[in-house]
Design a protein around this motif. Structure first.
Motif, short mmCIF file in Angstrom:
data_model
loop_
_atom_site.label_atom_id
_atom_site.label_comp_id
_atom_site.label_asym_id
_atom_site.label_seq_id
_atom_site.Cartn_x
_atom_site.Cartn_y
_atom_site.Cartn_z
N ALA A 18 0.81 -1.23 0.00
CA ALA A 18 0.00 0.00 0.00
C ALA A 18 0.84 1.27 0.00
O ALA A 18 0.38 2.32 -0.44
CB ALA A 18 -0.93 0.00 1.21
N TYR A 31 -0.24 5.03 7.63
CA TYR A 31 -0.60 3.61 7.48
C TYR A 31 0.22 2.75 8.43
O TYR A 31 -0.30 1.87 9.10
CB TYR A 31 -0.34 3.14 6.04
CG TYR A 31 -1.52 3.25 5.09
CD1 TYR A 31 -2.12 4.47 4.84
CD2 TYR A 31 -2.02 2.13 4.44
CE1 TYR A 31 -3.20 4.56 3.97
CE2 TYR A 31 -3.09 2.22 3.56
CZ TYR A 31 -3.67 3.43 3.32
OH TYR A 31 -4.73 3.52 2.46
N ASP A 111 -10.23 5.49 5.49
CA ASP A 111 -10.83 5.19 4.18
C ASP A 111 -9.95 4.22 3.39
O ASP A 111 -10.43 3.24 2.82
CB ASP A 111 -10.98 6.48 3.35
CG ASP A 111 -12.06 7.40 3.88
OD1 ASP A 111 -12.78 7.03 4.83
OD2 ASP A 111 -12.20 8.51 3.32
N GLY A 112 -8.67 4.54 3.36
CA GLY A 112 -7.76 3.72 2.57
C GLY A 112 -7.64 2.30 3.11
O GLY A 112 -7.55 1.35 2.33
N VAL A 115 -10.59 0.13 1.93
CA VAL A 115 -10.37 -0.32 0.55
C VAL A 115 -9.34 -1.45 0.52
O VAL A 115 -9.53 -2.50 -0.10
CB VAL A 115 -9.88 0.84 -0.34
CG1 VAL A 115 -9.51 0.35 -1.73
CG2 VAL A 115 -10.93 1.94 -0.42
N LEU A 116 -8.24 -1.20 1.22
CA LEU A 116 -7.11 -2.13 1.21
C LEU A 116 -7.53 -3.52 1.71
O LEU A 116 -7.08 -4.54 1.18
CB LEU A 116 -6.01 -1.54 2.09
CG LEU A 116 -4.68 -2.27 2.17
CD1 LEU A 116 -4.07 -2.46 0.80
CD2 LEU A 116 -3.71 -1.51 3.09
N ALA B 140 -10.33 -0.80 -6.63
CA ALA B 140 -9.63 -0.57 -5.36
C ALA B 140 -8.43 0.35 -5.57
O ALA B 140 -8.20 1.28 -4.79
CB ALA B 140 -9.18 -1.90 -4.75
N GLY B 144 -7.78 3.63 -3.21
CA GLY B 144 -6.88 3.51 -2.05
C GLY B 144 -5.49 4.09 -2.29
O GLY B 144 -5.23 4.79 -3.26
N VAL B 150 -7.74 8.53 -2.38
CA VAL B 150 -7.28 8.73 -1.00
C VAL B 150 -5.86 9.30 -1.00
O VAL B 150 -5.54 10.23 -0.25
CB VAL B 150 -7.33 7.39 -0.22
CG1 VAL B 150 -6.42 7.42 1.00
CG2 VAL B 150 -8.77 7.08 0.19
#
Lengths: 289, 289
Positions: A18, A31, A111-112, A115-116, B140, B144, B150
């Motif tokens: 990510a 993150y 939010d991320g 999705v992840l 996605a 993301g 994001v």
């Protein structure tokens, strides 16, 4: 590898995925801050334990799912800590993410991560084959509307609260999903195993209410007394301290009794008993005699 | 059915699915408020047009994907309008969602829509068969980290901004995903078609910057002058009004030129030309002679 190492390794792989270029550097840092060092990993460990007990037919899918659950849990903590909800200063003994990175990045990090989680499961859960769609749906249902944690949190915004739906969604959903998903990935049956998670989830919620009412902020790494201050439904407010403690013992017993027959039942029982003991000890409730 | 009717019908199906019992009533109302009446549906219409042009091999997957993109777009608007970002009072000529339902429900509605988008695609995109995983990953990635919306929004929280990554992620990602996903579902090739979306996305961003600098708040249904007030990067601040208008014309021309050979090229050209005309007219820029 032990469950804990497997989970940590998977979470590190996810972070590498990510935060690769061109990820904005502060988002990448947020993150990492959100995920590691982690909490107790109670949900992903539960998933792996149940998958193992059921025969561990798709270990890649079980691990991807377990890690995805943990990402969802982390996202929910970050968003719950925001000023418009708990306005929490600390989490896991450190500043809450929005206090460290600011509110915009906290919102975006949550939010991320949502999705992840679903993305990672799709990408890395492929050894689940035919059960992967069910795993994906299980995870989504545990988080979204009408009955996932988003719905659970939303009950706090209603003038009349459906207490059962509130608790089932707010805490129960991720726990039921932990055991149901573990069963699916392992080769078992989702519904029967979902009940184990539901009981453990409720136990965890009651324990959390007890800790919030009685606990020590330094020890917990987050503020206490929040439920009462915010006028939130709580087992302690409903049943009193002793009533809540008794409810907690009952739930733990029901959880243990609900474990379906499966190849790895003895090992799973030992794992769940250890978890239950930790839950009880964490809020200073003695086990039933 | 026309594209617009297909999209509306799909969004209504999604709302029925997400707001069924035991969904908290105000959360259900917020979902409906967020989705319908919709905006211009420029992204989902683009997806359907490209899928059609490529041969429309999996119409269910194309429609599920188009609707999922729209849900992601709606979620991003709701979160962007929150006080910690734009603090917008209005959206689509009505109070912004957090002004109507409060900040907690706005945050939760956005979270829930993100989950719902990926869930719906998985559930309803099954006629996509072998391309469904790629569609899911495309969606996605568009949202993301490291390079989705994001991440785009997160660039605003950096002290040094990578302008290209910022624009590609903040606006370009959903547009590229609109055309790439439409191609995948239709039977075409994602990468070649992604370029069309990227150009259109950039055009849309420049047009948005022009409208923000020159526009009329009543006409747009949202506040203007926000970029300058917040010191945000903007094509108008970078290039001036005439420079930005010229950039917009160039991008539209590049978009039209980028359309790959495909069975339905003439019809698609007409659709994109109409969209481009609307973009130019919306910010009062005359087309190139």
């Amino acid at each position: 590898m032990e469950a804990e190492q497997l989970i940590e390794h998977e979470l590190r792989r996810i972070l590498d995925f990510a935060t690769q270029a061109p990820c904005p550097p502060r988002l990448a840092a947020a993150y990492r801050y959100a995920i590691l060092p982690g909490g107790s990993w109670i949900r992903p460990r539960l998933t792996l334990a149940v998958a193992q007990a059921c025969g561990n037919q798709a270990p890649g899918a079980a691990l991807a799912y377990a890690a995805a659950l943990e990402l969802m849990h982390c996202a929910s903590l970050i968003h719950d800590d925001l000023p418009c909800f708990d306005n929490a200063k600390t989490r896991r003994g450190r500043p809450a993410l929005h206090r460290e990175f600011g509110e915009p990045l906290a919102l975006l990090t949550g939010d991320g991560l949502i999705v992840l989680a679903l993305q990672w499961l799709s990408l890395e859960g492929r050894d689940g084959g035919g059960v992967l769609p069910a795993l994906h749906n299980q995870l989504a249902c545990a988080v979204g509307a009408p009955a996932g944690i988003v719905a659970g949190q939303s009950w706090e915004e209603e003038s009349e609260i459906d207490l059962r739906a509130y608790h089932e969604a707010k805490t129960g959903a991720l726990f039921s999903a932990a055991t149901a998903g573990g069963a699916l990935a392992g080769g078992g049956e989702a519904q029967a195993w979902g009940r184990l998670g539901a009981r453990l989830g409720e136990a965890y919620q009651v324990a959390d209410d007890l800790r919030d009412a009685l606990g020590d902020s330094d020890e917990l790494g987050k503020p206490v007394g929040v439920d009462q201050a915010l006028g939130r439904p709580s087992a302690v407010l409903q049943l009193g301290v002793e009533g809540a403690a008794q409810r907690l013992r009952d739930l733990v017993a029901e959880a243990l009794a609900s474990i379906p027959p499966c190849p790895g039942r003895p090992a799973l029982l030992a794992t769940i008993e250890a978890q239950a003991k930790a839950i009880l000890a964490g809020c200073k409730v003695r086990a039933a005699a």
